[in-house]
Structures are given as structure tokens and as C-alpha cells.
Design an enzyme around this catalytic site. Sequence first.
Site, PDB file in Angstrom:
ATOM      1  N   GLU A  52       0.860  -1.189   0.000  1.00 49.06           N
ATOM      2  CA  GLU A  52       0.000   0.000   0.000  1.00 49.06           C
ATOM      3  C   GLU A  52       0.889   1.229   0.000  1.00 49.06           C
ATOM      4  OE1 GLU A  52      -2.984   1.691   3.022  1.00 49.06           O
ATOM      5  OE2 GLU A  52      -3.956  -0.127   2.264  1.00 49.06           O
ATOM      6  N   ASP A  71     -10.027   0.868  -0.605  1.00 46.84           N
ATOM      7  CA  ASP A  71      -9.236   1.670   0.324  1.00 46.84           C
ATOM      8  C   ASP A  71     -10.168   2.673   0.978  1.00 46.84           C
ATOM      9  OD1 ASP A  71      -6.322   2.223   1.206  1.00 46.84           O
ATOM     10  OD2 ASP A  71      -7.233   4.198   0.957  1.00 46.84           O
TER      11      ASP A  71
END
Length: 182
Positions: free
Chosen positions: A35, A64
Amino acid sequence: MIHFVTTSDGKYREVANLLHGYGIKIERERLPVPEIQADTSEEVVRYSLDVLAGLTANDVLVDDSGFYVNALNGFPGVFSAYTYRTIGTRGLLRLLEGAQDRSSRFETVMGLRLGKEVRVFKGECHGVVAAEPHGAEGFGFDPIFVPDGEVRTFAEMPITEKNAISHRGNAAKKVAEFLQGR
Ligand code: IMP
């Protein structure tokens, strides 16, 4: 079959439940997707989809999300996972001690890769930060978030009620409508 790439049991439960209601089945995949630290969830999602294109030929879905508190100028926002891991819900409540404005929102960005096609869907939910944690359902910051028009926190709602009004539910509905329209 779409593969939802997530390490979060809570996200998977909610998205699978909502899409199931539209007759769409998903499978969970636990691929290690780095990420990136970015200013928006959309950038994080687009990057994840790029990385996944090199890791799997499957059609994939990613999520997300972030929690944005107005009195903290939007913090924790894209730092929500780190904040949850470090200071948690209690720490966030402490940061808000004495604050008059407890308004906040959740945002979810869902990214879908179908072959070479990439689509992004957004969902939001506005509400306030509760004075104390309540409830045992859900995950993350759910015990301290009361959506507008409600007196209960997300953590006091069954999954179908949270999905009906939540950021993730709103984004997942757009995913479902897109898939049904193809
Ligand atoms: P991420 O999308 O995995 O980066 O999640 C960001 C952080 O926000 C994680 O720590 C989650 O616990 C939290 N979070 C994400 N979605 C929700 C939600 O629907 N309710 C409460 N907390 C959430």
C-alpha cells in the site's frame, strides 16, 4: 468471478453480503499488495490495481477507506490504518477532548479491474464521532462513529443496516450497478 483482494475480514464480510443481494458472487484473495502512502484513496487504489495486474490474471476488486475528522482537519484520513493500529479508537477520542465540532465522514474508494479495463467507485458516509465507544459489530472505528440520522454507532448495527447507509455500501452498490449494466 471477481476476486476481492483484501486482508480485512470486516471489509470482505460487508462487500460479499451486499453484492450477494444483487446476485453477484465474489471470492476472497489474499495477495500481498503493497500500500503506497498517497494523499488520496483513489491514488492508493489505482496503484494497487496496477500492481495486481502483474500478479494475477483474475478480475479483481480492491477497497481503500479512510476516516476524516473535521476538527482534526481531516486526520486520520489516508493515515487511518496506521492511526487505528497505533492510538486506536481511544486515542482518537482523546484527540477530540474538548472539541465542539465532532463531525466526520468515512470514505471508501473501490477499484475494479476487469481484464484491461479499470474503474473506480466512491462512497461516503457523514456523521459524528461518539463520546464513547459503543457496540461490538463491525470493525475499525465503527464503535465511535454515529452516522447522520442515527443514534447508534455502526458497531451497534447489523451488517445489512450498516451496508444500507455506509461509505462501503454506497461504493459497493455502484460496483453492483456497473456489473449488472454490462
Ligand atoms: P484501509 O482501507 O485498509 O487502509 O483502512 C483504513 C482504516 O480505517 C483501517 O484501520 C480500518 O480499520 C478503518 N476502516 C476502514 N473501513 C472502516 C469501516 O467501515 N468502519 C470502521 N473503520 C473502518
